[in-house]
Design a protein around this motif. Sequence first.
Motif, short mmCIF file in Angstrom:
data_model
loop_
_atom_site.label_atom_id
_atom_site.label_comp_id
_atom_site.label_asym_id
_atom_site.label_seq_id
_atom_site.Cartn_x
_atom_site.Cartn_y
_atom_site.Cartn_z
N MET A 150 0.84 -1.19 0.00
CA MET A 150 0.00 0.00 0.00
C MET A 150 0.88 1.24 0.00
SD MET A 150 -2.47 1.37 2.99
CE MET A 150 -3.95 0.55 2.47
N GLY A 151 0.67 2.12 -0.95
CA GLY A 151 1.40 3.38 -0.99
C GLY A 151 0.49 4.49 -0.51
N GLY A 166 -3.99 -1.05 7.17
CA GLY A 166 -3.34 -1.90 6.16
C GLY A 166 -2.32 -2.84 6.77
N ALA A 167 -1.46 -2.27 7.64
CA ALA A 167 -0.36 -3.06 8.18
C ALA A 167 -0.86 -4.10 9.18
CB ALA A 167 0.66 -2.14 8.86
N HIS A 168 -1.72 -3.64 10.12
CA HIS A 168 -2.11 -4.54 11.20
C HIS A 168 -3.31 -5.41 10.82
CE1 HIS A 168 0.81 -2.51 13.57
NE2 HIS A 168 0.16 -1.36 13.58
N GLY A 169 -4.22 -4.88 10.01
CA GLY A 169 -5.43 -5.65 9.69
C GLY A 169 -5.27 -6.54 8.47
N ARG A 173 2.37 -4.41 3.19
CA ARG A 173 3.60 -3.64 3.31
C ARG A 173 3.20 -2.20 3.02
NH1 ARG A 173 7.39 -2.54 -1.12
NH2 ARG A 173 9.15 -1.47 -0.14
N VAL A 174 3.48 -1.31 3.97
CA VAL A 174 3.04 0.08 3.81
C VAL A 174 4.24 0.97 3.53
CG1 VAL A 174 1.87 2.04 4.89
CG2 VAL A 174 1.08 -0.29 5.36
N CYS A 190 2.80 2.64 12.77
CA CYS A 190 2.06 2.44 11.52
C CYS A 190 2.69 1.36 10.67
CB CYS A 190 2.03 3.73 10.69
SG CYS A 190 1.28 5.11 11.49
N GLN A 191 3.84 0.87 11.08
CA GLN A 191 4.60 -0.10 10.27
C GLN A 191 4.79 0.45 8.85
OE1 GLN A 191 5.31 -3.80 11.27
NE2 GLN A 191 5.58 -2.41 12.99
N ALA A 192 5.14 1.73 8.78
CA ALA A 192 5.22 2.39 7.47
C ALA A 192 6.66 2.78 7.14
CB ALA A 192 4.34 3.63 7.48
#
Length: 337
Positions: A150-151, A166-169, A173-174, A190-192
């Motif tokens: 996901m960008g 996006g990352a947790h659910g 890859r963010v 955010c694991q971004a």
Amino acid sequence: MSNNILVTRATFPEVLDKLRGQFDVIDNQSDTPWSQSELIARLQGKCGAVTHGSDKIDAVLLDACPDLKAVCNVGVGYNNIDVAACTKRGVLVTNTPDVLTETTADFGFALLMATARRIAESDRYVRARQWHKTGVHDMLLGADIHGATMGILGMGRIGQAIARRGAHGFNMRVIYHNRSRLSADIEQQCQAHYVSRDELFGQADHLIVVVPYSASSHHAIGHAELRQMKRSATVINIARGGVIDDAALAQALQDGTIAAAGLDVFEGEPNVRPDLLDIPNVVLTPHIGSASMRTRLAMALLAADNLLAICSAGAVDIAPLTPVNPEVLTHPLRLRA
Ligand code: 8YV
């Protein structure tokens, strides 16, 4: 200071009740759109206004409305307001951040899923009575969300809330690009991962645009950026019309430069380019990102509370909850008397 205020668009009864407790209120419950000159006429003698994205508040209007002291916008975005012109004239501007973050992030995700998994197209297919055979192995194939990249262009509060989803659910890859890089702490939550613009466009399977509109974000995504993207990519715009060049996007959808798009905002809305209306691989919604019952009420109440804080008769501390140009407060002589 006058005790008269204007509410430029229809709103919830409890918001009007709250305002009527303190002010003489002129409302617009019929929700008739007002031209700039009608708005100016109605703002005469008003100390404040609850405004919306459809109201253009510029230097011409401010000069024609010398009593106006507070412009309380219902919305986190305020590109309808010339904030510099307000600041110069000592007019406070407020917006409604935070209360809409999670709701708008939910919507961005919903639009992404509807677009990638072709839900609107499938609905049209069934309603058109075209579904005659069950179990067709390649019917309406879409793109996966889980595990994809996901960008996110624009990593403010809403961008971060989308990244967490996006990352947790969805184990995505963010990657993101923003004017300034986030702190390591927030990136971790955010694991971004921060990337350049080119990397963002080149690597995203699903690109979500959440950047505020300004002269510098005008057509941030046009022909060149769309050509950098994967042919399988989807693009979602929940930010503002004009951040994406809609003509370039329509062409990219038609010639297969990208796979699909989901648009909640448009250049020149409520008018939508006629070609977009006929393109099947685009999901179109009428600027409803924040439109849950609870959130729209919370936004309107926050705008009302801002106006109450600024314009209430006898207010000692003029302290709006969510000011956009708080510098007006530190120059009290500039605040319109
Ligand atoms: C609208 C929005 O303002 O918050 C924003 O910036 O774009 C929306 O929430 C909404 O339509 C309220 O009128």
